[in-house]
Design an enzyme around this catalytic site. Structure first.
Site, PDB file in Angstrom:
ATOM      1  N   ARG A 148       0.826  -1.210   0.000  1.00 37.65           N
ATOM      2  CA  ARG A 148       0.000   0.000   0.000  1.00 37.65           C
ATOM      3  C   ARG A 148       0.863   1.264   0.000  1.00 37.65           C
ATOM      4  O   ARG A 148       0.697   2.153  -0.830  1.00 37.65           O
ATOM      5  CB  ARG A 148      -0.934   0.001   1.226  1.00 37.65           C
ATOM      6  N   ASP A 168       9.781  -6.497  -5.040  1.00 37.85           N
ATOM      7  CA  ASP A 168       8.773  -7.107  -4.174  1.00 37.85           C
ATOM      8  C   ASP A 168       8.453  -8.476  -4.765  1.00 37.85           C
ATOM      9  O   ASP A 168       7.847  -8.566  -5.832  1.00 37.85           O
ATOM     10  CB  ASP A 168       7.506  -6.230  -4.116  1.00 37.85           C
ATOM     11  N   THR A 200       8.622  -2.621   3.557  1.00 39.87           N
ATOM     12  CA  THR A 200       8.153  -3.976   3.860  1.00 39.87           C
ATOM     13  C   THR A 200       7.774  -4.029   5.344  1.00 39.87           C
ATOM     14  O   THR A 200       8.169  -3.148   6.107  1.00 39.87           O
ATOM     15  CB  THR A 200       9.281  -5.004   3.635  1.00 39.87           C
ATOM     16  N   CYS A 227      11.250   4.484   6.515  1.00 40.99           N
ATOM     17  CA  CYS A 227      10.057   4.975   7.228  1.00 40.99           C
ATOM     18  C   CYS A 227       9.129   3.793   7.458  1.00 40.99           C
ATOM     19  O   CYS A 227       7.902   3.953   7.548  1.00 40.99           O
ATOM     20  CB  CYS A 227       9.351   6.061   6.414  1.00 40.99           C
ATOM     21  N   ARG A 229      10.245   0.105   9.299  1.00 41.94           N
ATOM     22  CA  ARG A 229      10.586  -0.434  10.619  1.00 41.94           C
ATOM     23  C   ARG A 229      12.085  -0.455  10.821  1.00 41.94           C
ATOM     24  O   ARG A 229      12.826  -0.840   9.907  1.00 41.94           O
ATOM     25  CB  ARG A 229      10.094  -1.888  10.764  1.00 41.94           C
ATOM     26  N   ASP A 253      12.749   7.382  10.015  1.00 43.72           N
ATOM     27  CA  ASP A 253      11.604   7.694  10.888  1.00 43.72           C
ATOM     28  C   ASP A 253      11.494   6.642  11.995  1.00 43.72           C
ATOM     29  O   ASP A 253      10.752   6.826  12.950  1.00 43.72           O
ATOM     30  CB  ASP A 253      10.317   7.705  10.043  1.00 43.72           C
ATOM     31  N   GLU A 258      13.287   2.159  20.039  1.00 42.24           N
ATOM     32  CA  GLU A 258      12.691   3.503  20.061  1.00 42.24           C
ATOM     33  C   GLU A 258      12.331   3.897  21.482  1.00 42.24           C
ATOM     34  O   GLU A 258      11.691   3.101  22.180  1.00 42.24           O
ATOM     35  CB  GLU A 258      11.449   3.528  19.172  1.00 42.24           C
ATOM     36  N   HIS A 276       9.340   8.473  14.621  1.00 41.05           N
ATOM     37  CA  HIS A 276       8.269   7.553  14.210  1.00 41.05           C
ATOM     38  C   HIS A 276       6.958   8.321  13.983  1.00 41.05           C
ATOM     39  O   HIS A 276       5.954   8.100  14.662  1.00 41.05           O
ATOM     40  CB  HIS A 276       8.077   6.455  15.272  1.00 41.05           C
ATOM     41  N   LEU A 277       7.025   9.235  13.015  1.00 44.50           N
ATOM     42  CA  LEU A 277       5.887  10.137  12.781  1.00 44.50           C
ATOM     43  C   LEU A 277       5.062   9.766  11.554  1.00 44.50           C
ATOM     44  O   LEU A 277       4.102  10.468  11.230  1.00 44.50           O
ATOM     45  CB  LEU A 277       6.403  11.583  12.587  1.00 44.50           C
TER      46      LEU A 277
HETATM   47  N1  LIG Z   1       6.544   4.897  10.038  1.00 45.32           N
HETATM   48  C1  LIG Z   1       5.293   4.657  10.307  1.00 45.32           C
HETATM   49  O1  LIG Z   1       4.680   5.344  11.121  1.00 45.32           O
HETATM   50  C2  LIG Z   1       4.596   3.557   9.603  1.00 45.32           C
HETATM   51  C3  LIG Z   1       5.276   2.438   9.223  1.00 45.32           C
HETATM   52  N2  LIG Z   1       4.606   1.406   8.603  1.00 45.32           N
HETATM   53  C4  LIG Z   1       5.388   0.229   8.209  1.00 45.32           C
HETATM   54  O2  LIG Z   1       5.298   0.075   6.818  1.00 45.32           O
HETATM   55  C5  LIG Z   1       5.134  -1.279   6.491  1.00 45.32           C
HETATM   56  C6  LIG Z   1       4.441  -1.424   5.159  1.00 45.32           C
HETATM   57  O3  LIG Z   1       3.102  -0.972   5.249  1.00 45.32           O
HETATM   58  P1  LIG Z   1       2.054  -1.236   4.069  1.00 45.32           P
HETATM   59  O4  LIG Z   1       2.582  -0.748   2.787  1.00 45.32           O
HETATM   60  O5  LIG Z   1       0.761  -0.708   4.551  1.00 45.32           O
HETATM   61  O6  LIG Z   1       2.024  -2.824   4.077  1.00 45.32           O
HETATM   62  P2  LIG Z   1       1.671  -3.797   2.875  1.00 45.32           P
HETATM   63  O7  LIG Z   1       1.447  -5.125   3.475  1.00 45.32           O
HETATM   64  O8  LIG Z   1       0.626  -3.196   2.019  1.00 45.32           O
HETATM   65  O9  LIG Z   1       3.018  -3.849   2.028  1.00 45.32           O
HETATM   66  C7  LIG Z   1       4.154  -4.556   2.382  1.00 45.32           C
HETATM   67  C8  LIG Z   1       4.790  -5.063   1.102  1.00 45.32           C
HETATM   68  O10 LIG Z   1       6.032  -5.653   1.424  1.00 45.32           O
HETATM   69  C9  LIG Z   1       6.201  -6.748   0.572  1.00 45.32           C
HETATM   70  N3  LIG Z   1       7.191  -7.666   1.102  1.00 45.32           N
HETATM   71  C10 LIG Z   1       7.029  -8.575   2.094  1.00 45.32           C
HETATM   72  N4  LIG Z   1       8.171  -9.259   2.269  1.00 45.32           N
HETATM   73  C11 LIG Z   1       9.065  -8.756   1.371  1.00 45.32           C
HETATM   74  C12 LIG Z   1      10.421  -9.054   1.082  1.00 45.32           C
HETATM   75  N5  LIG Z   1      11.081 -10.021   1.745  1.00 45.32           N
HETATM   76  N6  LIG Z   1      11.039  -8.345   0.116  1.00 45.32           N
HETATM   77  C13 LIG Z   1      10.369  -7.360  -0.554  1.00 45.32           C
HETATM   78  N7  LIG Z   1       9.077  -7.058  -0.347  1.00 45.32           N
HETATM   79  C14 LIG Z   1       8.438  -7.741   0.625  1.00 45.32           C
HETATM   80  C15 LIG Z   1       4.821  -7.352   0.473  1.00 45.32           C
HETATM   81  O11 LIG Z   1       4.684  -8.166  -0.671  1.00 45.32           O
HETATM   82  C16 LIG Z   1       3.936  -6.127   0.402  1.00 45.32           C
HETATM   83  O12 LIG Z   1       3.680  -5.772  -0.931  1.00 45.32           O
HETATM   84  C17 LIG Z   1       4.326  -1.818   7.689  1.00 45.32           C
HETATM   85  O13 LIG Z   1       4.539  -3.197   7.855  1.00 45.32           O
HETATM   86  C18 LIG Z   1       4.858  -1.028   8.846  1.00 45.32           C
HETATM   87  O14 LIG Z   1       5.901  -1.727   9.462  1.00 45.32           O
HETATM   88  C19 LIG Z   1       3.288   1.508   8.308  1.00 45.32           C
HETATM   89  C20 LIG Z   1       2.570   2.601   8.659  1.00 45.32           C
HETATM   90  C21 LIG Z   1       3.145   3.704   9.387  1.00 45.32           C
HETATM   91  O1  LIG Z   2       1.098   1.661  11.528  1.00 45.81           O
HETATM   92  C1  LIG Z   2       2.285   1.402  11.702  1.00 45.81           C
HETATM   93  O2  LIG Z   2       2.834   0.347  11.369  1.00 45.81           O
HETATM   94  C2  LIG Z   2       3.130   2.391  12.361  1.00 45.81           C
HETATM   95  O3  LIG Z   2       4.317   2.218  12.416  1.00 45.81           O
HETATM   96  C3  LIG Z   2       2.515   3.538  13.029  1.00 45.81           C
HETATM   97  O4  LIG Z   2       2.940   3.458  14.349  1.00 45.81           O
HETATM   98  P1  LIG Z   2       2.236   4.321  15.499  1.00 45.81           P
HETATM   99  O5  LIG Z   2       0.812   3.856  15.544  1.00 45.81           O
HETATM  100  O6  LIG Z   2       2.336   5.735  15.070  1.00 45.81           O
HETATM  101  O7  LIG Z   2       2.976   4.023  16.744  1.00 45.81           O
END
Ligand SMILES: NC(=O)C1=CN([C@@H]2O[C@H](COP(=O)(O)OP(=O)(O)OC[C@H]3O[C@@H](n4cnc5c(N)ncnc54)[C@H](O)[C@@H]3O)[C@@H](O)[C@H]2O)C=CC1
Ligand SMILES: O=C(O)C(=O)COP(=O)(O)O
Length: 524
Positions: A148, A168, A200, A227, A229, A253, A258, A276-277
């Site tokens: 996404r 991916d 990822t 941004c 993990r 991020d 953390e 982590h914003l």
């Molecule tokens: N900094 C923050 O505040 C935020 C961080 N995140 C992090 O972002 C990550 C991704 O979020 P979304 O895009 O919503 O998840 P998502 O599940 O839509 O996308 C993750 C993608 O990674 C791919 N993937 C899985 N294993 C892989 C590998 N070994 N090599 C390459 N690609 C691989 C998957 O096929 C998928 O397309 C979350 O898991 C979360 O940890 C998410 C939201 C906020």
């Molecule tokens: O949705 C995620 O994976 C995030 O990393 C967001 O983390 P937070 O809810 O802001 O602590």
């Protein structure tokens, strides 16, 4: 009264759907707050700060659902929750745009030295030549993880005139073509990209996916962003490559720990950071809180939840269709559990008739939850049913058959024990209800409900009378009674229903009857 613990800072307006839950108390406290009775909590709502470890779960025996108001569930021990039958849900798309925008903001800031220039001006300096930047236009962006967030970043990068390579393994060629991006191997991406950003989840496969070995393949002056993990880019290796001048700049991020405290990367001027914003916008926080609050409410209202990590999603329509079969599958499992007194090593389920059009794996899990109820000291539900069977060495087989024995639908389950096998068949009849139509070799027809007694006996005159006499003498009223036999004078069965469970004395008196082969109490 459901006790719902909101352990992290979750948008209050978003939690409103929970207020509609009858009999729920919302407690906004940390899990280690002495005022929280962990053993009474039914639902736990968290963001990334609370670590939901197995140790914490062991202190929460009433916990039924963990809701992550966000995407990443790497702070939750999902296998441990699954084993305990605790459903884990998240809010998968509520913060996608915010995180994509934050990543983009970090990328622009990194290439134009905005944080450094900002600090400099605030310090009353005016060093225009110290902050010469680099354009995004025409640069090649490498996106690792095209889900996404990765996809939203790709869209924005294209508008900025960037070329996009993505890695991916789960991305189809069609989707890559639709998004106008070039699908690459990780190595191709590492070699070609001017800027690399990871999106990822953190998993054993992605932990350190950008490490020393990967970094040495990148272009000199490459920019890196994380941004997603902490740990997807190995922080120590990254520090080495920033220190030796190979990496042109870094935007982070997220961190392995953390807050990061004393961190080797923080001393470098070309490393920019945020705490982590990614998901921290009003919009994202309202979205994710509302999503999980609705799901938790559905869960306690016995409605299907859509965003479970450890249970396949099921739509409301399908859920309504499946509900009657769900009930009878569970009852069949529970009947088997009470009739087969020995260890069971195989449970085979055959679905026939109209039920085969439904998601039968869900029914198999329901049957298992019935089978394990009161048999083992673990709450077994659809979340941990298959795992529990596997752990206990029970083979679970599922078959589809065209023979529905004249009914519209049938669910037949055979349990194989060390010595014996036992088969139960049920059906659901519209406007009538669930019926058990076959029990251990005998055709029969009874409602699987309440306090039942299943008696196997010889088909001789007077048996039914003797049974009635013994029960009558003890003041026990028979509510209903069904009989079945294979042939006259052979073995037969009767199933009796009572208004309350039979006492041991009545059971012992019945067992003394000559014609009785076996007696089983079944309480459903
Ligand atoms: N900094 C923050 O505040 C935020 C961080 N995140 C992090 O972002 C990550 C991704 O979020 P979304 O895009 O919503 O998840 P998502 O599940 O839509 O996308 C993750 C993608 O990674 C791919 N993937 C899985 N294993 C892989 C590998 N070994 N090599 C390459 N690609 C691989 C998957 O096929 C998928 O397309 C979350 O898991 C979360 O940890 C998410 C939201 C906020
Ligand atoms: O949705 C995620 O994976 C995030 O990393 C967001 O983390 P937070 O809810 O802001 O602590």
């Amino acid at each position: 009264m459901y006790q719902i613990l909101v352990a992290d800072s979750i948008n209050a307006e978003g939690l409103e759907p929970l207020l509609g839950l009858k009999e729920a108390e919302i407690i906004q406290k940390k899990t280690n707050d002495p005022e929280v009775n962990l053993d009474q909590i039914d639902a736990l709502l968290v963001r990334s700060a609370t670590k939901v470890t197995e140790k914490l779960l062991n202190q929460m025996p009433s916990l039924k659902i963990i809701a992550r108001a966000g995407v990443g569930v790497d702070n939750i021990d999902v296998p441990a929750a699954t084993k305990k039958g605790i459903i884990v849900i998240n809010a998968p798309d509520g913060n996608t745009i915010s995180t994509a925008e934050h990543t983009f903001a970090m990328m622009a800031s990194l290439l134009r030295n905005i944080p450094q220039a900002h600090s400099s001006v605030k310090n009353k300096e005016w060093k225009r030549n110290a902050f010469i930047g680099t354009e995004l236009y025409g640069k090649r962006l490498g996106i690792v993880g095209m889900g996404r967030i990765g996809s939203e970043i790709a869209k924005r990068a294209k508008v900025f005139g960037m070329n996009v390579n993505v890695f991916d393994p789960f991305l189809t060629k069609e989707r890559a073509a639709k998004l106008g991006v070039e699908s690459s191997t990780l190595d191709e991406l590492l070699v070609a990209a001017d800027i690399i950003t990871v999106h990822t989840p953190l998993t054993p496969e992605t932990k350190g996916i950008i490490n020393e070995e990967a970094l040495k393949k990148t272009k000199k002056g490459v920019y890196l962003l994380n941004c997603a993990r902490g740990g997807i880019i190995d922080e120590q290796d990254l520090a080495t490559y920033v220190g030796n001048g190979h990496v042109g700049g870094v935007a982070l991020d997220v961190f392995e720990t953390e807050p990061p405290g004393e961190h080797p990367l923080l001393k470098y001027e070309n490393v920019i950071v945020t705490p982590h914003l990614g998901a921290s916008t009003k919009e994202a926080q309202l979205n994710v809180a509302t999503q999980v609050a609705k799901e938790v409410r559905y869960f306690f209202e016995d409605l299907p939840v859509s965003n479970s990590i450890n249970l396949p999603a099921i739509s409301k329509d399908i859920f309504e269709k499946i509900q009657p079969f769900h009930q009878i599958s569970k009852q069949i499992g529970y009947i088997l559990s009470q009739c087969v007194k020995e260890g069971v090593h195989e449970l085979s389920i055959t679905y026939s008739g109209s039920v085969t059009n439904l998601e039968t794996s869900y029914l198999t899990k329901a049957m298992l939850s019935g089978f394990f109820k009161n048999r083992i000291d673990v709450n077994v539900n659809e979340v941990n049913a298959l795992l529990t069977a596997k752990e206990r060495g029970i083979t679970v087989g599922e078959k589809i058959s065209t023979d529905a024995f004249g009914y519209d639908n049938c669910i037949t389950v055979s349990a194989k024990g060390e010595e014996n096998a036992f088969t139960v068949r049920g059906t659901f009849i519209d406007h009538y209800g669930p019926r058990i139509v076959y029990l251990n070799g005998f055709n029969i027809d009874f409602l699987p409900e309440g306090n039942l007694l299943y008696i196997q006996h010889m088909d001789r005159p007077g048996v039914i009378g003797h049974v009635g006499q013994i029960l009558g003498d003890q003041g026990i009223n028979i509510a209903t009674m069904q009989v079945g036999r294979k042939q006259a004078g052979g073995e037969a069965i009767m199933v009796l229903a009572f208004d309350k469970p039979l006492n041991d004395h009545a059971l012992a008196s019945l067992e003394k009857l000559d014609e009785i082969v076996s007696i089983n109490s079944i309480n459903l």
